[in-house]
Every structure is written in structure tokens, then in C-alpha cells.
Scaffold this motif. Structure first.
Motif, PDB file in Angstrom:
ATOM      1  N   GLU A 189     -10.200  -3.205 -12.584  1.00  0.00           N
ATOM      2  CA  GLU A 189     -10.462  -1.621 -12.500  1.00  0.00           C
ATOM      3  C   GLU A 189      -9.248  -1.413 -11.469  1.00  0.00           C
ATOM      4  OE1 GLU A 189     -12.536  -0.050 -14.560  1.00  0.00           O
ATOM      5  OE2 GLU A 189     -14.372  -1.373 -14.626  1.00  0.00           O
ATOM      6  N   GLU A 190      -8.653  -0.039 -11.740  1.00  0.00           N
ATOM      7  CA  GLU A 190      -7.795   0.576 -10.853  1.00  0.00           C
ATOM      8  C   GLU A 190      -8.837   1.649 -10.000  1.00  0.00           C
ATOM      9  OE1 GLU A 190      -3.392   0.247 -13.068  1.00  0.00           O
ATOM     10  OE2 GLU A 190      -4.366   2.277 -12.300  1.00  0.00           O
ATOM     11  N   VAL A 191      -8.843   1.560  -8.852  1.00  0.00           N
ATOM     12  CA  VAL A 191      -9.691   2.192  -8.014  1.00  0.00           C
ATOM     13  C   VAL A 191      -8.940   3.405  -7.231  1.00  0.00           C
ATOM     14  CG1 VAL A 191     -11.108   2.306  -6.007  1.00  0.00           C
ATOM     15  CG2 VAL A 191     -11.144   0.373  -7.402  1.00  0.00           C
ATOM     16  N   PHE A 192      -7.834   3.432  -6.851  1.00  0.00           N
ATOM     17  CA  PHE A 192      -7.059   4.474  -6.345  1.00  0.00           C
ATOM     18  C   PHE A 192      -5.589   4.340  -6.232  1.00  0.00           C
ATOM     19  CE2 PHE A 192      -5.547   6.910  -2.752  1.00  0.00           C
ATOM     20  CZ  PHE A 192      -6.321   8.015  -2.518  1.00  0.00           C
ATOM     21  N   THR A 193      -5.031   5.426  -6.737  1.00  0.00           N
ATOM     22  CA  THR A 193      -3.509   5.609  -6.841  1.00  0.00           C
ATOM     23  C   THR A 193      -2.972   5.959  -5.545  1.00  0.00           C
ATOM     24  OG1 THR A 193      -3.356   5.269  -9.091  1.00  0.00           O
ATOM     25  CG2 THR A 193      -1.375   5.797  -8.122  1.00  0.00           C
ATOM     26  N   SER A 194      -2.037   5.301  -4.844  1.00  0.00           N
ATOM     27  CA  SER A 194      -1.480   5.818  -3.664  1.00  0.00           C
ATOM     28  C   SER A 194       0.050   6.019  -3.820  1.00  0.00           C
ATOM     29  CB  SER A 194      -2.088   5.005  -2.365  1.00  0.00           C
ATOM     30  OG  SER A 194      -1.554   5.384  -1.380  1.00  0.00           O
ATOM     31  N   SER A 195       0.509   6.845  -2.616  1.00  0.00           N
ATOM     32  CA  SER A 195       2.121   6.818  -2.237  1.00  0.00           C
ATOM     33  C   SER A 195       1.933   7.488  -0.771  1.00  0.00           C
ATOM     34  CB  SER A 195       2.950   7.421  -3.211  1.00  0.00           C
ATOM     35  OG  SER A 195       2.499   8.765  -3.396  1.00  0.00           O
TER      36      SER A 195
END
Ligand SMILES: Nc1ncnc2c1ncn2[C@@H]1O[C@H](COP(=O)(O)OP(=O)(O)OP(=O)(O)O)[C@@H](O)[C@H]1O
Ligand SMILES: O=P(O)(O)OC[C@H]1O[C@H](OP(=O)(O)OP(=O)(O)O)[C@H](O)[C@@H]1O
Ligand SMILES: [Mg+2]
Length: 284
Positions: free
Chosen positions: A173-179
Motif C-alpha cells: 500500500e501507499e501510505v503517504f506522498t511526500s515532497s
């Protein structure tokens, strides 16, 4: 005086320093061992800090403006103003299990242990799903934990995915997208116009990155066709060429992504001597 906290080392340091230089606020007398540095504006100083500490420094007013990862901001739950996505340092926090595991979704982890450097984001994620897990907090080498019986799954940073594969793990699963983001102390933002100036300067660099400046000569009778090829931004600038009544100089700002097609069409439309130039900064 405005203090800007920037990552002192790690992968975010160099791109941050480059962006600030492009924005006209170079880090002077810099050096990773120093705590502070000056810039060309006497009212601004830089503070070098660990990327993970920056959100709290901004919340507490130790610095007024900061540059750091959204994942670190969210993890610390810091009460800061989020100003701008700087579009670098992109990474995802992913949920991963051993590659031979039969587990294929977060819901199947009920009652199990999940190791992570991001315990708050992880706990929030599973709470939202209504799944009870035990969070195991580690401070590095998270990928190793499922293989030594410390955890059943991990939530860790992944960008190319190489580390997961090397460690025989698979993302489920993808939990969090960051930049990386520009953030500010809420009180200073209200009381000091300098932060807006800093934001505008940085924004102008980001805006310019996706654009190119086109200059060309156009026979006067081809102008209408050339204008149709050039996508707006208020339309091209058309100037007379001295000593040549039949030629016009045309300048326009165009999307970098469409430059190949645009130049081809301009040629066909009769444009000559085409120059494509990068733009340093663009203010609306
Ligand atoms: N491939 C990646 N691995 C780790 N962090 C990444 C990656 N790509 C982007 N980041 C971002 O970088 C930030 C972490 O930077 P930090 O300086 O703490 O770690 P680092 O560059 O790995 O340095 P360190 O050697 O201290 O671990 C986070 O916001 C994270 O989302
Ligand atoms: O998907 P990838 O491109 O392989 O990147 C993800 C890996 O990179 C980071 O480790 P880093 O190199 O920062 O080492 P660290 O664990 O010592 O911080 C991160 O903790 C992951 O392990
Ligand atoms: Mg690291």
C-alpha cells in the motif's frame, strides 16, 4: 530579522541551496559545519538544522521560515503554515511485507507489528482503516526488521524502490506522498511581509523552470500564421527590425514541454533565426 531553517546535510541540502541561489538568496559563507549563514539580504539569515527537526523549530519560532519534507512535517504534527510545494525530494511512505508473504493488504495486518521511522503517520493510517496494529519505532535500517522477527511489516520511505527489492520486500500500500515544502511560523507570517517576498522569489523560480523564452525573426507577411502557433501568456511581443521593413522580431514565453513541437511549427510558418533561452525567474 527573518531566520530560514534549511537542511544541514542529507539529500535535501544541495537542492535547497541551489533553489535559494536561483531565487536570489544565495547561502553565503556556507559550510555544513556552520550553524548559521548570511545571504545578500541583511535582514535574512540561514540556520542549518536536521531536516526532521525543522518543523518543530518553525512551530516554536526558533526559525521563521523552513524548508523540509512534508512527511517530516506531518510526522511531528507541527502547527506551521504550509506555503509552497517546492517539487523536489519526492518520495512515498509505503507499507511493505516480505516478498514471500501472503499478506496483500493493510487490513490483513490486524493484531500484527509494523516497524517504522514514522510512528505517528503509521498509527494514523491504520486508525483510519480501523485496523489494530502495534507500531514498533526504529530509527533506521527498517527494512531489516521483518527478516529478524521484530515486525511483520514496515512503513518506510521508497523512491526508486531499489531498497525494497534488495531487501526482499514488496510494497502492498501507499501510505503517504511526500515532497519538500516551504513552511512558515504562523505568527511571523502575520506580522512580517518579508516572508511573502521570500515565497514570491521561490515561486518565481519554480514557475520559470517549466518555461522557455523564444526569440525569432518573422517575415511580416507570416506574422499572423506565426502568432497562431504561439500559445498565449498575453500573446507574443512583436518588434520592428531596424533597416529591414519586411522582417519582424517576435518574442514569446512557451511551455518547455511543448518546445520541440512549437519550434517545428514555427519553422513551417516561416520563422527564422529561432533562439530558445532558459528563464531564471518569472513573476506574474
Ligand atoms: N530516497 C529517499 N530516501 C529517504 N528520504 C528521502 C528520499 N527521497 C526523498 N526523501 C526525503 O528526504 C527527507 C529526509 O531527509 P534526511 O536529511 O532526514 O535524510 P537523508 O537524506 O536520508 O539523510 P540521513 O543520512 O540523515 O538519513 C524526507 O522528507 C524524505 O521524504
Ligand atoms: O527506494 P529507494 O530509492 O531505494 O530509497 C529508499 C531508501 O533510501 C533511504 O535510505 P538512505 O539511503 O537515506 O539510508 P538511511 O536509511 O541510512 O537513511 C530510505 O530510508 C530507504 O531505505
Ligand atoms: Mg536517510
Amino acid at each position: 530579522m527573518i531566520r530560514i531553517a534549511i537542511p544541514n546535510k542529507g539529500r535535501l541540502h544541495d537542492p535547497t541551496v541551489t533553489l535559494l541561489k536561483e531565487a536570489g538568496l544565495p547561502v553565503l559563507e556556507g559550510g555544513t559545519r556552520k550553524l548559521f549563514a548570511k545571504t545578500t539580504d541583511p535582514e535574512i539569515t540561514y540556520l542549518f538544522a536536521r531536516a526532521a527537526d525543522i518543523p518543530e523549530y518553525i512551530q516554536d519560532g526558533a526559525a521563521d521560515v523552513g524548508i523540509t519534507g512534508l512527511d517530516l512535517i506531518d510526522e511531528t504534527g507541527s502547527d506551521v503554515e504550509i506555503l509552497l510545494d517546492l517539487k523536489f525530494g519526492g518520495a512515498k511512505l509505503v507499507l511493505a511485507v516480505p516478498e514471500d508473504s501472503s499478506i496483500s493488504s493493510a487490513k490483513q495486518l490486524e493484531g500484527m507489528r509494523v516497524a517504522t521511522e514514522f510512528p505517528n503517520i503509521t498509527a494514523k493510517y491504520f486508525k483510519n482503516l480501523g485496523v489494530n496494529i502495534e507500531v514498533i519505532k526504529v530509527s533506521g535500517a527498517c527494512e531489516m526488521t521483518p527478516h529478524v522477527g521484530i515486525a511483520d511489516a514496515i512503513v518506510d520511505i521508497s523512491s526508486s524502490g531499489t531498497t525494497l527489492v534488495t531487501n526482499h520486500l514488496k510494497m502492498i500500500e501507499e501510505v503517504f506522498t511526500s515532497s519538500v515544502y516551504l513552511i512558515a511560523n504562523k505568527k511571523t507570517l502575520e506580522n512580517n511581509g518579508k516572508i511573502e517576498q521570500i515565497q514570491t522569489a521561490v515561486e518565481s523560480v519554480l514557475r520559470a523552470k517549466g518555461k522557455r523564452y523564444l526569440m525569432m525573426n518573422v517575415p511580416a507577411d507570416s506574422l499572423e500564421v506565426v502568432k497562431k502557433v504561439l500559445p498565449g501568456m498575453g500573446g507574443p511581443t512583436v518588434m520592428k527590425v531596424e533597416s529591414d521593413d519586411s522582417t519582424l522580431a517576435v518574442h514569446a514565453v512557451v511551455d518547455a514541454g511543448s518546445i520541440f513541437a512549437t519550434v517545428g511549427e514555427l519553422k513551417k510558418a516561416g520563422a527564422k533565426d529561432i533562439l530558445v533561452v532558459p528563464i531564471e525567474r518569472m513573476m506574474p
